[in-house]
Every structure is written in C-alpha cells, then in structure tokens.
Design an enzyme around this catalytic site. Structure first.
Site, PDB file in Angstrom:
ATOM      1  N   HIS A 103      -7.036  10.236   4.898  1.00  0.00           N
ATOM      2  CA  HIS A 103      -6.428   9.235   5.778  1.00  0.00           C
ATOM      3  C   HIS A 103      -6.532   9.705   7.228  1.00  0.00           C
ATOM      4  O   HIS A 103      -6.619  10.898   7.491  1.00  0.00           O
ATOM      5  CB  HIS A 103      -4.951   9.055   5.419  1.00  0.00           C
ATOM      6  CG  HIS A 103      -4.740   8.424   4.077  1.00  0.00           C
ATOM      7  ND1 HIS A 103      -4.153   9.079   3.033  1.00  0.00           N
ATOM      8  CD2 HIS A 103      -5.045   7.194   3.617  1.00  0.00           C
ATOM      9  CE1 HIS A 103      -4.097   8.275   1.986  1.00  0.00           C
ATOM     10  NE2 HIS A 103      -4.633   7.110   2.309  1.00  0.00           N
ATOM     11  N   ALA A 158      -7.470   1.136   7.741  1.00  0.00           N
ATOM     12  CA  ALA A 158      -6.246   1.085   8.546  1.00  0.00           C
ATOM     13  C   ALA A 158      -6.492   1.689   9.931  1.00  0.00           C
ATOM     14  O   ALA A 158      -6.335   1.025  10.960  1.00  0.00           O
ATOM     15  CB  ALA A 158      -5.107   1.811   7.837  1.00  0.00           C
ATOM     16  N   HIS A 190      -9.541   4.957  -0.664  1.00  0.00           N
ATOM     17  CA  HIS A 190      -8.656   5.054   0.514  1.00  0.00           C
ATOM     18  C   HIS A 190      -9.336   5.924   1.563  1.00  0.00           C
ATOM     19  O   HIS A 190     -10.258   6.667   1.264  1.00  0.00           O
ATOM     20  CB  HIS A 190      -7.330   5.724   0.123  1.00  0.00           C
ATOM     21  CG  HIS A 190      -6.392   4.841  -0.622  1.00  0.00           C
ATOM     22  ND1 HIS A 190      -5.111   4.579  -0.193  1.00  0.00           N
ATOM     23  CD2 HIS A 190      -6.543   4.157  -1.779  1.00  0.00           C
ATOM     24  CE1 HIS A 190      -4.510   3.768  -1.068  1.00  0.00           C
ATOM     25  NE2 HIS A 190      -5.356   3.502  -2.041  1.00  0.00           N
ATOM     26  N   ASP A 226       0.862  -1.192   0.000  1.00  0.00           N
ATOM     27  CA  ASP A 226       0.000   0.000   0.000  1.00  0.00           C
ATOM     28  C   ASP A 226       0.900   1.244   0.000  1.00  0.00           C
ATOM     29  O   ASP A 226       1.887   1.303   0.745  1.00  0.00           O
ATOM     30  CB  ASP A 226      -0.863  -0.056   1.278  1.00  0.00           C
ATOM     31  CG  ASP A 226      -1.910   1.035   1.350  1.00  0.00           C
ATOM     32  OD1 ASP A 226      -2.376   1.500   0.293  1.00  0.00           O
ATOM     33  OD2 ASP A 226      -2.274   1.409   2.492  1.00  0.00           O
ATOM     34  N   HIS A 227       0.575   2.218  -0.814  1.00  0.00           N
ATOM     35  CA  HIS A 227       1.351   3.467  -0.914  1.00  0.00           C
ATOM     36  C   HIS A 227       2.838   3.224  -1.148  1.00  0.00           C
ATOM     37  O   HIS A 227       3.687   3.850  -0.493  1.00  0.00           O
ATOM     38  CB  HIS A 227       1.137   4.355   0.331  1.00  0.00           C
ATOM     39  CG  HIS A 227      -0.241   4.924   0.392  1.00  0.00           C
ATOM     40  ND1 HIS A 227      -0.655   5.941  -0.426  1.00  0.00           N
ATOM     41  CD2 HIS A 227      -1.329   4.576   1.129  1.00  0.00           C
ATOM     42  CE1 HIS A 227      -1.927   6.205  -0.172  1.00  0.00           C
ATOM     43  NE2 HIS A 227      -2.369   5.381   0.751  1.00  0.00           N
ATOM     44  N   ALA A 232     -11.096   5.131   4.327  1.00  0.00           N
ATOM     45  CA  ALA A 232     -12.488   4.749   4.602  1.00  0.00           C
ATOM     46  C   ALA A 232     -12.802   4.666   6.092  1.00  0.00           C
ATOM     47  O   ALA A 232     -13.973   4.625   6.465  1.00  0.00           O
ATOM     48  CB  ALA A 232     -12.805   3.414   3.941  1.00  0.00           C
TER      49      ALA A 232
HETATM   50 ZN   LIG Z   1      -4.237   5.234   1.442  1.00  0.00          ZN
END
Ligand SMILES: [Zn+2]
Length: 279
Positions: free
Chosen positions: A178, A230, A206, A82-83, A208
């Site tokens: 985020h 996350a 992203h 991710d990222h 969420a």
């Molecule tokens: Zn993200």
C-alpha cells in the site's frame, strides 16, 4: 441504476479476460469523479471506502452519496467496504446499502483469520452481499527480498482458507504494498497463476498504485479480477487542487478549483479503467 456485488462484477470481467477497477473515494469530489467516469464510459467499477474514510465523512454518507450521483444511470457498479475491521462494521455498511464487504484478518494467525472471516460470510452471504477475505501480507514492504517469500500467500493456505470461510473473493499477497513504492516492486506473477489454478474464487490485487500498466496486465492475465487503486487517486486530487489554485489565484469559491481537482482524478480513473478492461 444497478448496484450489484463485487463477486458478480468480477466473475463477468474474468470471463472476458478483464479485471474490475476498484477506486477508493474520500469525499464528494472523488465520488463525483468516479460517477462521472462511469456515466461517460458506461463501464462497471467498484467504489470503495476504508473505515477511516467512513469515520471522516460519516458512516451512512458514502452509500447515499453514490446512490444520488448514480441516479438514472444503468451502469452496474458495486459499493464495497475496503479493509473492514469487524463484523459489526460490515453489518452497519450492509444496512447502509453496501453490496460487498471485506474483512481483513490478514495480520491475525490463520485460525483466527478463518474464524472472524467466517462470521462475516455467515452474516453477509445470505443477504446477497459478497465478502472479500485476505490472506498473506500486503506490505509496507519495499526492497529487501529476504522476507518477501514469507509475505506471499501460500497456495495450500489459500485452498484451506477459501474452503473454511466460504469467501466470495480473496485478496492475496504477491509482493504489492500500500502507499508509495520506494524501489521497483517485484510482483510474483507465478504465484497469482498458481493460486488461480488451485481455487475458483476470484482474486483481488491490493497496492496497485505505482505498478506499471504492463505489470497490471500481467497480473490480470495470471488471474487477478479486481484491482484496487487509492494512492494515485489521492495524489491526482492533491495535485489538482494545487493546479486549481495556480489557475485561479484570486478565486475563493471551492467549486471552481475543486473542478480542476475532479478532472485531475478523472484522468487517472480513465487510464486505470483502460488497463483493467482493455478498452
Ligand atoms: Zn488494500
């Protein structure tokens, strides 16, 4: 055990009107939580790590840990970077068994984002590894709608970006952020619909954590087929440790209070899987 790439999982999910939940793990405990839930519900998920996590636990650790925890289980899953910040890191992850990688060039000028994302797709796609690109801004922005419009992914740019990079999946900016939302997030559902109508590439949401189930379902109906979680998992983990200390104040064996933390993460995982899959 069937490790597949994110694109395959997302395609299957979108055909059923669902999304694939993608869970960021940090350590053994969050990995145990995700793998136990996958076994219990027999639902495909994406397990993912950001570069900071790889630097924390060791770059070759997470893929091996998930393989071991999923041993003997035939639920399809993907392990995803991710990222990702460079083609070099993407390649290292692929060599360690990752089935999918993201290159996040969203903060770069459009042409530079295209050039670097393309480097990753040219390297990864022939290996059967899917690549997520990102276009638009996924903020730390909260209130203040004044520059919200500028942060949204533009439909014409999404069309051009996908054609120029050949990305398998695309993360878009539609008002999410985020971390923790300070105000009520305003998600541009219509923009998701417009981009989904313009390109066949599966779309990723992203930021969420903190969005209501109702908003998440609206995003899925509009065309999102992967949703990243996350922050809420980290919060559940931390609250679980605190609860474990309260329940077992004299205990000094981490296996006892960490079990409370694992169960706390699992509650959030199950609720997010239900929203994404309509279970
Ligand atoms: Zn993200």
């Amino acid at each position: 055990m069937a490790r597949v790439n994110c694109y395959e999982l997302m395609k299957k999910a979108s055909e059923k009107g669902c999304a694939v939940p993608a869970f960021n793990i940090d350590n053994l405990e969050s990995a145990i939580a995700v793998c136990e839930v996958m076994r219990e519900l027999n639902t495909p998920v994406i397990v993912q790590t950001i570069p900071r996590t790889l630097n924390y636990g060791g770059r070759s650790v997470y893929s091996a840990m998930i393989s071991a925890l999923m041993s003997g289980c035939d639920t399809d899953y993907a392990i995803h970077l991710d990222h990702g910040s460079s083609a070099e890191l993407a390649l290292e992850c692929i060599n360690n068994g990752y089935s999918s990688v993201m290159f996040d060039g969203s903060s770069l000028p459009f042409d530079e984002n295209v050039r670097l994302t393309r480097e990753v797709t040219e390297m990864a796609l022939p290996k059967g590894v899917s690549v997520e690109g990102e276009l638009g801004t996924i903020g730390g922005r909260e209130e203040g709608d004044s520059d919200l419009e500028a942060s949204y992914t533009k439909v014409s740019e999404a069309v051009d970006f996908v054609a120029a990079t050949n990305v398998s999946t695309l993360a878009i900016g539609v008002g999410t952020a985020h971390g923790i939302y300070k105000g009520v997030p305003k998600i541009n559902i219509e923009r998701i619909r417009e981009i989904h109508a313009a390109i066949e590439t599966p779309l990723v949401l992203h930021g969420a954590s903190g969005l209501s189930d109702e908003v998440l379902r609206a995003c899925i109906r509009a065309g999102i087929s992967k949703i990243n979680f996350a922050t809420e998992l980290r919060q559940a983990y931390t609250e679980g440790i605190k609860k474990g200390f309260e329940l077992f104040p004299k205990e000094f064996d981490p296996k006892i209070y960490m079990r409370t933390a694992i169960d706390s993460i699992k509650e959030v995982l199950v609720s997010k899987i239900r929203v994404c899959t309509g279970l």
